[in-house]
Motif scaffolding. Structure first.
Motif, mmCIF file in Angstrom:
data_model
loop_
_atom_site.group_PDB
_atom_site.id
_atom_site.type_symbol
_atom_site.label_atom_id
_atom_site.label_comp_id
_atom_site.label_asym_id
_atom_site.label_seq_id
_atom_site.Cartn_x
_atom_site.Cartn_y
_atom_site.Cartn_z
ATOM 1 N N ALA A 142 -9.621 -3.635 -38.552
ATOM 2 C CA ALA A 142 -9.953 -5.030 -38.882
ATOM 3 C C ALA A 142 -8.896 -5.972 -38.325
ATOM 4 N N GLN A 143 -7.645 -5.576 -38.404
ATOM 5 C CA GLN A 143 -6.570 -6.408 -37.873
ATOM 6 C C GLN A 143 -6.678 -6.558 -36.354
ATOM 7 N N ILE A 144 -6.986 -5.453 -35.669
ATOM 8 C CA ILE A 144 -7.110 -5.476 -34.208
ATOM 9 C C ILE A 144 -8.324 -6.298 -33.780
ATOM 10 N N ILE A 145 -9.459 -6.068 -34.439
ATOM 11 C CA ILE A 145 -10.682 -6.809 -34.091
ATOM 12 C C ILE A 145 -10.500 -8.293 -34.378
ATOM 13 N N SER A 146 -9.924 -8.621 -35.531
ATOM 14 C CA SER A 146 -9.676 -10.008 -35.901
ATOM 15 C C SER A 146 -8.813 -10.700 -34.852
ATOM 16 N N LYS A 147 -7.753 -10.043 -34.448
ATOM 17 C CA LYS A 147 -6.844 -10.624 -33.454
ATOM 18 C C LYS A 147 -7.568 -10.856 -32.134
ATOM 19 N N ASP A 148 -8.396 -9.899 -31.732
ATOM 20 C CA ASP A 148 -9.108 -10.035 -30.465
ATOM 21 C C ASP A 148 -10.168 -11.133 -30.539
ATOM 22 N N LEU A 149 -10.887 -11.202 -31.650
ATOM 23 C CA LEU A 149 -11.892 -12.258 -31.811
ATOM 24 C C LEU A 149 -11.235 -13.635 -31.789
ATOM 25 N N LYS A 150 -10.112 -13.769 -32.467
ATOM 26 C CA LYS A 150 -9.395 -15.055 -32.472
ATOM 27 C C LYS A 150 -8.938 -15.429 -31.074
ATOM 28 N N LYS A 151 -8.478 -14.438 -30.333
ATOM 29 C CA LYS A 151 -8.048 -14.667 -28.950
ATOM 30 C C LYS A 151 -9.217 -15.177 -28.107
ATOM 31 N N ARG A 152 -10.416 -14.734 -28.460
ATOM 32 C CA ARG A 152 -11.622 -15.152 -27.738
ATOM 33 C C ARG A 152 -12.220 -16.434 -28.310
ATOM 34 N N GLY A 153 -11.532 -17.062 -29.259
ATOM 35 C CA GLY A 153 -11.930 -18.370 -29.763
ATOM 36 C C GLY A 153 -12.676 -18.400 -31.073
ATOM 37 N N PHE A 154 -12.977 -17.244 -31.660
ATOM 38 C CA PHE A 154 -13.724 -17.213 -32.920
ATOM 39 C C PHE A 154 -12.905 -17.810 -34.059
ATOM 40 N N LYS A 155 -13.613 -18.369 -35.027
ATOM 41 C CA LYS A 155 -12.976 -18.971 -36.204
ATOM 42 C C LYS A 155 -13.502 -18.310 -37.475
ATOM 43 N N PHE A 156 -12.688 -18.357 -38.531
ATOM 44 C CA PHE A 156 -13.018 -17.751 -39.832
ATOM 45 C C PHE A 156 -13.258 -16.239 -39.694
ATOM 46 N N VAL A 157 -12.411 -15.601 -38.913
ATOM 47 C CA VAL A 157 -12.546 -14.158 -38.682
ATOM 48 C C VAL A 157 -11.220 -13.439 -38.949
ATOM 49 N N GLY A 158 -10.602 -13.751 -40.079
ATOM 50 C CA GLY A 158 -9.378 -13.062 -40.460
ATOM 51 C C GLY A 158 -9.652 -11.600 -40.761
ATOM 52 N N PRO A 159 -8.610 -10.774 -40.893
ATOM 53 C CA PRO A 159 -8.805 -9.340 -41.099
ATOM 54 C C PRO A 159 -9.562 -8.969 -42.372
ATOM 55 N N VAL A 160 -9.452 -9.751 -43.431
ATOM 56 C CA VAL A 160 -10.199 -9.457 -44.661
ATOM 57 C C VAL A 160 -11.693 -9.701 -44.420
ATOM 58 N N THR A 161 -12.015 -10.811 -43.767
ATOM 59 C CA THR A 161 -13.411 -11.103 -43.424
ATOM 60 C C THR A 161 -13.970 -10.030 -42.498
#
Length: 193
Positions: A142-161
Motif C-alpha cells: 500500500a505504501q509503494i502503490i500510494s507513493k507511485d500513484l501520488k507521483k502520477r498525480g493522484f489525490k486522496f490515495v494515502g497508504p491507508v486508503t
C-alpha cells in the motif's frame, strides 16, 4: 453464514461483505469505482459510503471515468449542492482529476489492472487473521502503490486508503479465517490479466 464481525451491522454491509469485499477485480471500470468509493471514505465510516453508493454512481455517470474526466468546475458546483452524495469539494475535484490520471495509466500500461497488479506480480496476498485487531491499516505494498500513484498525480490515495482499496478489490484477502468467505477465496492465488 459465518462472517467477519464488521459486516454484521446491516443487510447492506452483509451483502457487500458476502459478494464483493475481497473478490478479485480486474475490470478497469470496477477498479475505478472502488477507487472512488475508497477515496470518499477518507475520514468517514464505510457504512456512510455504502449507503450513498447508488447516489454517487448516479452523480458520477455510473463511475464512467471517461465521462468523469470531462467534468467541469460547473459540474463540481452542481455536485456540491447534491445532498445525496458526499459533498466534500476537494474529494469531488479529486475524482475528476484522478479519472484523468487513471486514463494516463491505461495508455501507458494497456489497462489500469495491469498497472495495479504488477505490484504483487499478479499474486493475491492471503493473510490468516483470527481477529479484527490483527488486521493492519496499511502494508508495504500500500505504501509503494500510494507513493507511485501520488507521483502520477493522484489525490486522496494515502497508504491507508490504498490498503482499504487492496482489500476491496481482492489484492489482499483480509477475511478472518473463521469467515466462510476466507475458505472460498484462499483457493485463488494468482490473477490472469
Amino acid at each position: 453464514m459465518s462472517r467477519c464481525s464488521w459486516a454484521e451491522s446491516s443487510p447492506l454491509m452483509q451483502a457487500y461483505h458476502d459478494h464483493e469485499w475481497g473478490r478479485v477485480v480486474t475490470d478497469d471500470q470496477r477498479l475505478f469505482e472502488f477507487l472512488v468509493l475508497e477515496m470518499m471514505q477518507a475520514g468517514l465510516s464505510w457504512s456512510i459510503v455504502l449507503n450513498k453508493r447508488a447516489s454517487l454512481a448516479e452523480a458520477f455517470a455510473q463511475f464512467d471515468y471517461q465521462k468523469i474526466a470531462q467534468f467541469t468546475e460547473e459540474k463540481v458546483a452542481t455536485l456540491v449542492q447534491n445532498p445525496k452524495i458526499i459533498r466534500h469539494r476537494l474529494k469531488l475535484q479529486a475524482v475528476i482529476h484522478n479519472a484523468q490520471c487513471f486514463m494516463a495509466i491505461q495508455q501507458e500500461f494497456g489497462s489500469f489492472a495491469r498497472y495495479l497488479w504488477q505490484f504483487t506480480d499478479g499474486k493475491i496476498i492471503h493473510h490468516h487473521w483470527t481477529s479484527l485487531e490483527q488486521v493492519p491499516t496499511q502494508d508495504k505494498y500500500a505504501q509503494i502503490i500510494s507513493k507511485d500513484l501520488k507521483k502520477r498525480g493522484f489525490k486522496f490515495v494515502g497508504p491507508v486508503t490504498i490498503y482499504s482499496y487492496m482489500q476491496a478489490i481482492g489484492m489482499v484477502n483480509d477475511h478472518l479465517t473463521s469467515c466462510d468467505c476466507y475458505g472460498e477465496l484462499v483457493q485463488q492465488t494468482q490473477v490472469d490479466l
